[in-house]
Design a protein around this motif. Structure first.
Motif, PDB file in Angstrom:
ATOM      1  N   ASP A   1      -6.003 -10.114  -2.808  1.00 43.85           N
ATOM      2  CA  ASP A   1      -6.844  -9.489  -1.787  1.00 43.85           C
ATOM      3  C   ASP A   1      -7.215  -8.061  -2.180  1.00 43.85           C
ATOM      4  O   ASP A   1      -6.848  -7.106  -1.524  1.00 43.85           O
ATOM      5  CB  ASP A   1      -6.106  -9.518  -0.448  1.00 43.85           C
TER       6      ASP A   1
ATOM      7  N   ARG B   1      -0.129  -4.623   7.037  1.00 44.62           N
ATOM      8  CA  ARG B   1       0.526  -4.308   5.759  1.00 44.62           C
ATOM      9  C   ARG B   1       0.782  -5.576   4.962  1.00 44.62           C
ATOM     10  O   ARG B   1       0.622  -5.592   3.734  1.00 44.62           O
ATOM     11  CB  ARG B   1       1.830  -3.541   5.996  1.00 44.62           C
TER      12      ARG B   1
ATOM     13  N   GLU C   1       0.883  -1.159   0.000  1.00 42.65           N
ATOM     14  CA  GLU C   1       0.000   0.000   0.000  1.00 42.65           C
ATOM     15  C   GLU C   1       0.922   1.210   0.000  1.00 42.65           C
ATOM     16  O   GLU C   1       1.413   1.628   1.037  1.00 42.65           O
ATOM     17  CB  GLU C   1      -0.909   0.034   1.225  1.00 42.65           C
TER      18      GLU C   1
ATOM     19  N   VAL D   1      -7.385  -7.751   5.873  1.00 42.52           N
ATOM     20  CA  VAL D   1      -7.247  -6.701   6.884  1.00 42.52           C
ATOM     21  C   VAL D   1      -8.529  -6.618   7.702  1.00 42.52           C
ATOM     22  O   VAL D   1      -8.498  -6.575   8.938  1.00 42.52           O
ATOM     23  CB  VAL D   1      -6.929  -5.333   6.223  1.00 42.52           C
ATOM     24  N   GLU D   2      -9.663  -6.629   7.024  1.00 41.67           N
ATOM     25  CA  GLU D   2     -10.945  -6.537   7.721  1.00 41.67           C
ATOM     26  C   GLU D   2     -11.194  -7.755   8.610  1.00 41.67           C
ATOM     27  O   GLU D   2     -11.675  -7.617   9.736  1.00 41.67           O
ATOM     28  CB  GLU D   2     -12.082  -6.372   6.716  1.00 41.67           C
TER      29      GLU D   2
ATOM     30  N   THR E   1      -5.708   2.098   4.654  1.00 46.66           N
ATOM     31  CA  THR E   1      -6.224   0.772   5.001  1.00 46.66           C
ATOM     32  C   THR E   1      -5.722   0.345   6.375  1.00 46.66           C
ATOM     33  O   THR E   1      -6.495  -0.107   7.225  1.00 46.66           O
ATOM     34  CB  THR E   1      -5.802  -0.272   3.948  1.00 46.66           C
TER      35      THR E   1
ATOM     36  N   LYS F   1      -2.421  -6.606   3.434  1.00 42.28           N
ATOM     37  CA  LYS F   1      -2.729  -5.692   2.328  1.00 42.28           C
ATOM     38  C   LYS F   1      -1.940  -6.094   1.085  1.00 42.28           C
ATOM     39  O   LYS F   1      -2.382  -5.903  -0.040  1.00 42.28           O
ATOM     40  CB  LYS F   1      -2.395  -4.255   2.743  1.00 42.28           C
TER      41      LYS F   1
ATOM     42  N   GLU G   1     -10.062  -6.514  -2.122  1.00 40.85           N
ATOM     43  CA  GLU G   1     -11.065  -5.842  -1.293  1.00 40.85           C
ATOM     44  C   GLU G   1     -10.622  -5.679   0.154  1.00 40.85           C
ATOM     45  O   GLU G   1     -11.424  -5.358   1.014  1.00 40.85           O
ATOM     46  CB  GLU G   1     -12.383  -6.637  -1.343  1.00 40.85           C
ATOM     47  N   ASP G   2      -9.363  -5.917   0.437  1.00 39.85           N
ATOM     48  CA  ASP G   2      -8.828  -5.804   1.798  1.00 39.85           C
ATOM     49  C   ASP G   2      -9.550  -6.710   2.777  1.00 39.85           C
ATOM     50  O   ASP G   2      -9.664  -6.409   3.963  1.00 39.85           O
ATOM     51  CB  ASP G   2      -8.894  -4.345   2.290  1.00 39.85           C
TER      52      ASP G   2
END
Length: 199
Positions: free
Chosen positions: A147, A139, A35, A153-154, A106, A142, A149-150
């Motif tokens: 991935d 990170r 990112e 991380v979510e 993010t 990410k 749509e992240d």
């Protein structure tokens, strides 16, 4: 060094120089991340506006001062308030530290939610090496090519929030890495043993 105006000015300049060098070191360390940092003249303006604050400053101080400022990212526009936890427990040493955080929306939004959740716990803060490990894990998630749509991380952010809510504790950084690795493997993402998530 003499305790006069010139001596105090030199000390202040030295402190600012060390903070800039530290921020540059962090930026160089993160240069290869997936990112990429937002490179925006607007961030320079935000950092300049933050010079009016007395540092160290809390997240609440930052949100009060510039919470409505917009930050443009590849995936949309965020306000600083969406990226910085509005709490007294979140403390920034310099304007550059705020800039480093908001450059990666993010990760910043995930960390914000966790910091706000830990605010309700007695004697529990996400700081120091544990915070760095959380950020590094986010990170790495990410960075998973598939991935888009992240979702990683979510998923891990939500898992941490669930642990805080259900157990009243903040999971250790190793547990977060392990959970992230399990998420990756369960979803068909390759995780090598020599990578951060390769637990």
């Amino acid at each position: 060094m003499a305790d006069d105006k010139r001596g105090r000015d030199k000390q202040a300049r030295d402190v600012e120089k060390r903070q800039r060098e530290r921020a540059m070191g962090v930026a160089l360390e993160r240069a290869d991340e997936t990112e990429p940092p937002i490179e925006d003249p607007e961030l320079d303006e935000i950092e300049t506006e933050l010079d009016a604050l007395s540092f160290p400053a809390t997240g609440s101080d930052v949100v009060t001062a510039i919470g409505d400022r917009d930050v443009e990212a590849d995936d949309g526009t965020y306000t600083v308030e969406e990226l910085v936890a509005d709490t007294e427990t979140e403390v920034f040493d310099s304007p550059a530290a705020v800039r480093v955080l908001v450059q990666r929306p993010t990760v910043a939004t995930a960390i914000k939610r966790i910091v706000e959740a830990t605010d309700s716990l007695q004697g529990v803060d996400l700081d120091g090496s544990q915070r760095e490990a959380y950020e590094k894990t986010f990170r790495a998630l990410k960075g998973i090519d598939a991935d888009d749509e992240d979702e990683g991380v979510e998923a891990i952010r939500d898992w941490v929030l669930e642990q805080i809510r259900d157990d009243g504790t903040l999971p250790g950084s190793r547990a977060v890495r392990r959970q992230a690795a399990e998420f990756c493997r369960a979803n068909g993402y390759q995780v090598r043993n020599d990578e951060w998530l390769g637990i």
